[in-house]
Design a protein around this motif. Structure first.
Motif, mmCIF file in Angstrom:
data_model
loop_
_atom_site.group_PDB
_atom_site.id
_atom_site.type_symbol
_atom_site.label_atom_id
_atom_site.label_comp_id
_atom_site.label_asym_id
_atom_site.label_seq_id
_atom_site.Cartn_x
_atom_site.Cartn_y
_atom_site.Cartn_z
ATOM 1 N N SER A 292 15.154 10.931 -60.073
ATOM 2 C CA SER A 292 13.846 11.261 -59.476
ATOM 3 C C SER A 292 13.456 10.226 -58.418
ATOM 4 O O SER A 292 12.398 9.622 -58.458
ATOM 5 C CB SER A 292 12.764 11.380 -60.548
ATOM 6 N N CYS A 293 14.351 10.056 -57.468
ATOM 7 C CA CYS A 293 14.148 9.142 -56.338
ATOM 8 C C CYS A 293 14.253 9.943 -55.046
ATOM 9 O O CYS A 293 14.874 11.001 -55.021
ATOM 10 C CB CYS A 293 15.224 8.066 -56.336
ATOM 11 N N PRO A 294 13.676 9.445 -53.975
ATOM 12 C CA PRO A 294 13.787 10.175 -52.709
ATOM 13 C C PRO A 294 15.235 10.256 -52.239
ATOM 14 O O PRO A 294 16.062 9.406 -52.568
ATOM 15 C CB PRO A 294 12.929 9.369 -51.744
ATOM 16 N N VAL A 295 15.509 11.310 -51.495
ATOM 17 C CA VAL A 295 16.832 11.535 -50.897
ATOM 18 C C VAL A 295 16.618 11.691 -49.392
ATOM 19 O O VAL A 295 15.489 11.902 -48.936
ATOM 20 C CB VAL A 295 17.518 12.785 -51.499
ATOM 21 N N PRO A 296 17.688 11.586 -48.600
ATOM 22 C CA PRO A 296 17.497 11.790 -47.154
ATOM 23 C C PRO A 296 16.948 13.190 -46.872
ATOM 24 O O PRO A 296 17.336 14.170 -47.513
ATOM 25 C CB PRO A 296 18.911 11.642 -46.582
ATOM 26 N N LEU A 297 16.057 13.268 -45.917
ATOM 27 C CA LEU A 297 15.533 14.563 -45.484
ATOM 28 C C LEU A 297 16.606 15.310 -44.706
ATOM 29 O O LEU A 297 17.465 14.689 -44.076
ATOM 30 C CB LEU A 297 14.303 14.361 -44.597
ATOM 31 N N PRO A 298 16.567 16.630 -44.731
ATOM 32 C CA PRO A 298 17.523 17.389 -43.910
ATOM 33 C C PRO A 298 17.385 16.982 -42.438
ATOM 34 O O PRO A 298 16.280 16.691 -41.966
ATOM 35 C CB PRO A 298 17.102 18.839 -44.117
ATOM 36 N N ALA A 299 18.486 16.976 -41.731
ATOM 37 C CA ALA A 299 18.488 16.547 -40.326
ATOM 38 C C ALA A 299 17.631 17.452 -39.448
ATOM 39 O O ALA A 299 17.044 16.988 -38.475
ATOM 40 C CB ALA A 299 19.919 16.515 -39.799
ATOM 41 N N SER A 300 17.529 18.708 -39.779
ATOM 42 C CA SER A 300 16.761 19.622 -38.932
ATOM 43 C C SER A 300 15.651 20.300 -39.720
ATOM 44 O O SER A 300 15.798 21.427 -40.170
ATOM 45 C CB SER A 300 17.700 20.676 -38.316
ATOM 46 N N LEU A 301 14.552 19.569 -39.907
ATOM 47 C CA LEU A 301 13.375 20.170 -40.529
ATOM 48 C C LEU A 301 12.702 21.098 -39.521
ATOM 49 O O LEU A 301 12.699 20.807 -38.320
ATOM 50 C CB LEU A 301 12.378 19.093 -40.971
ATOM 51 N N PRO A 302 12.123 22.194 -39.969
ATOM 52 C CA PRO A 302 11.455 23.098 -39.027
ATOM 53 C C PRO A 302 10.254 22.421 -38.363
ATOM 54 O O PRO A 302 9.596 21.588 -38.970
ATOM 55 C CB PRO A 302 11.017 24.270 -39.895
ATOM 56 N N MET A 303 9.984 22.755 -37.126
ATOM 57 C CA MET A 303 8.812 22.245 -36.423
ATOM 58 C C MET A 303 7.641 23.158 -36.794
ATOM 59 O O MET A 303 7.586 24.303 -36.357
ATOM 60 C CB MET A 303 9.044 22.228 -34.913
ATOM 61 N N CYS A 304 6.742 22.665 -37.634
ATOM 62 C CA CYS A 304 5.614 23.452 -38.119
ATOM 63 C C CYS A 304 4.546 22.483 -38.612
ATOM 64 O O CYS A 304 4.738 21.273 -38.579
ATOM 65 C CB CYS A 304 6.068 24.377 -39.250
ATOM 66 N N ASP A 305 3.430 23.010 -39.071
ATOM 67 C CA ASP A 305 2.359 22.146 -39.578
ATOM 68 C C ASP A 305 2.800 21.376 -40.816
ATOM 69 O O ASP A 305 2.539 20.187 -40.948
ATOM 70 C CB ASP A 305 1.112 22.964 -39.901
ATOM 71 N N VAL A 306 3.463 22.079 -41.753
ATOM 72 C CA VAL A 306 3.911 21.455 -43.000
ATOM 73 C C VAL A 306 5.341 21.887 -43.295
ATOM 74 O O VAL A 306 5.642 23.079 -43.349
ATOM 75 C CB VAL A 306 2.998 21.841 -44.187
ATOM 76 N N ALA A 307 6.210 20.908 -43.494
ATOM 77 C CA ALA A 307 7.586 21.162 -43.917
ATOM 78 C C ALA A 307 7.749 20.561 -45.309
ATOM 79 O O ALA A 307 7.351 19.419 -45.546
ATOM 80 C CB ALA A 307 8.587 20.540 -42.955
ATOM 81 N N VAL A 308 8.318 21.345 -46.219
ATOM 82 C CA VAL A 308 8.519 20.906 -47.597
ATOM 83 C C VAL A 308 10.011 20.879 -47.890
ATOM 84 O O VAL A 308 10.701 21.881 -47.705
ATOM 85 C CB VAL A 308 7.808 21.850 -48.595
ATOM 86 N N HIS A 309 10.478 19.727 -48.340
ATOM 87 C CA HIS A 309 11.861 19.594 -48.800
ATOM 88 C C HIS A 309 11.796 19.527 -50.321
ATOM 89 O O HIS A 309 11.365 18.533 -50.896
ATOM 90 C CB HIS A 309 12.496 18.327 -48.221
ATOM 91 N N GLU A 310 12.201 20.617 -50.954
ATOM 92 C CA GLU A 310 12.168 20.753 -52.411
ATOM 93 C C GLU A 310 13.554 20.431 -52.952
ATOM 94 O O GLU A 310 14.543 21.047 -52.535
ATOM 95 C CB GLU A 310 11.765 22.184 -52.761
ATOM 96 N N VAL A 311 13.645 19.460 -53.862
ATOM 97 C CA VAL A 311 14.915 19.024 -54.440
ATOM 98 C C VAL A 311 14.805 19.163 -55.958
ATOM 99 O O VAL A 311 13.832 18.705 -56.550
ATOM 100 C CB VAL A 311 15.220 17.558 -54.072
ATOM 101 N N LEU A 312 15.807 19.799 -56.575
ATOM 102 C CA LEU A 312 15.803 19.976 -58.021
ATOM 103 C C LEU A 312 17.142 19.539 -58.607
ATOM 104 O O LEU A 312 18.202 19.958 -58.138
ATOM 105 C CB LEU A 312 15.541 21.445 -58.379
ATOM 106 N N TYR A 313 17.060 18.689 -59.631
ATOM 107 C CA TYR A 313 18.200 18.337 -60.474
ATOM 108 C C TYR A 313 17.887 18.927 -61.848
ATOM 109 O O TYR A 313 16.955 18.478 -62.512
ATOM 110 C CB TYR A 313 18.340 16.821 -60.628
#
Length: 179
Positions: free
Chosen positions: A28-49
């Protein structure tokens, strides 16, 4: 642009032992963000183990307006160039729902971290002990962010709402820390 990364670790009641805890320790630690996040008001990177998949990482990227934060249990309010981050009530069986709570304000360029853990049930019946657990680490940034930002630097604000999920001694209150 607001970027949110929620890293969740999920396990069953059967995986509460020390051997299973060792398998999920540190996930439950941060991971690198995807290289190409969408250009928008809010981008969510959801990660599940998830224990059910052998703790293999599953990533998903969501995008939209500020309402997208609801998908990860947050409410965002824009106040000028600042963002107020609040926790929404959830469906956890424990800890008991305390309603909406303010986590932290984020000025432009700042990062906040919200940590929590929960016990959920598969049904609404208290007679069914089908529990599962989740440990969350949620990072939110107000403004553009480089892919390694959540990993490389400490957050400007930290709200730690983790509790002892299995009974016994309660963890010391982490509370909120603002720098």
């Amino acid at each position: 642009m607001i970027t949110i990364q929620r890293v969740r670790v999920r396990w069953s009641a059967a995986a509460r032992g020390a051997q299973q805890a060792d398998l999920r320790r540190g996930l439950s630690c941060p991971v690198p963000l995807p290289a190409s996040l969408p250009m928008c008001d809010v981008a969510v990177h959801e990660v599940l183990y998830d224990e059910a998949t052998g703790y293999v990482r599953h990533d998903e990227v969501l995008s939209g307006g500020v309402e997208r934060a609801r998908d990860v249990g947050l409410w965002l309010t824009l106040e000028g160039s600042a963002v107020i981050v609040e926790r929404l009530p959830g469906r956890a069986a424990f800890p008991r729902d305390r309603g909406t709570a303010r986590l932290f304000p984020l000025a432009s360029g700042q990062v906040g971290r919200y940590r929590a853990n929960f016990r959920f049930t598969f049904t609404q019946c208290a007679c069914n002990p089908s529990w599962f657990y989740e440990d969350w680490a949620v990072h939110v940034t107000n403004g553009p962010v480089e892919p390694e930002r959540f990993i490389q630097r400490e957050p400007d604000h930290d709200a730690d709402n983790r509790v002892h999920l299995y009974g016994g001694t309660i963890r010391p209150a982490g509370g909120s820390r603002h720098r």
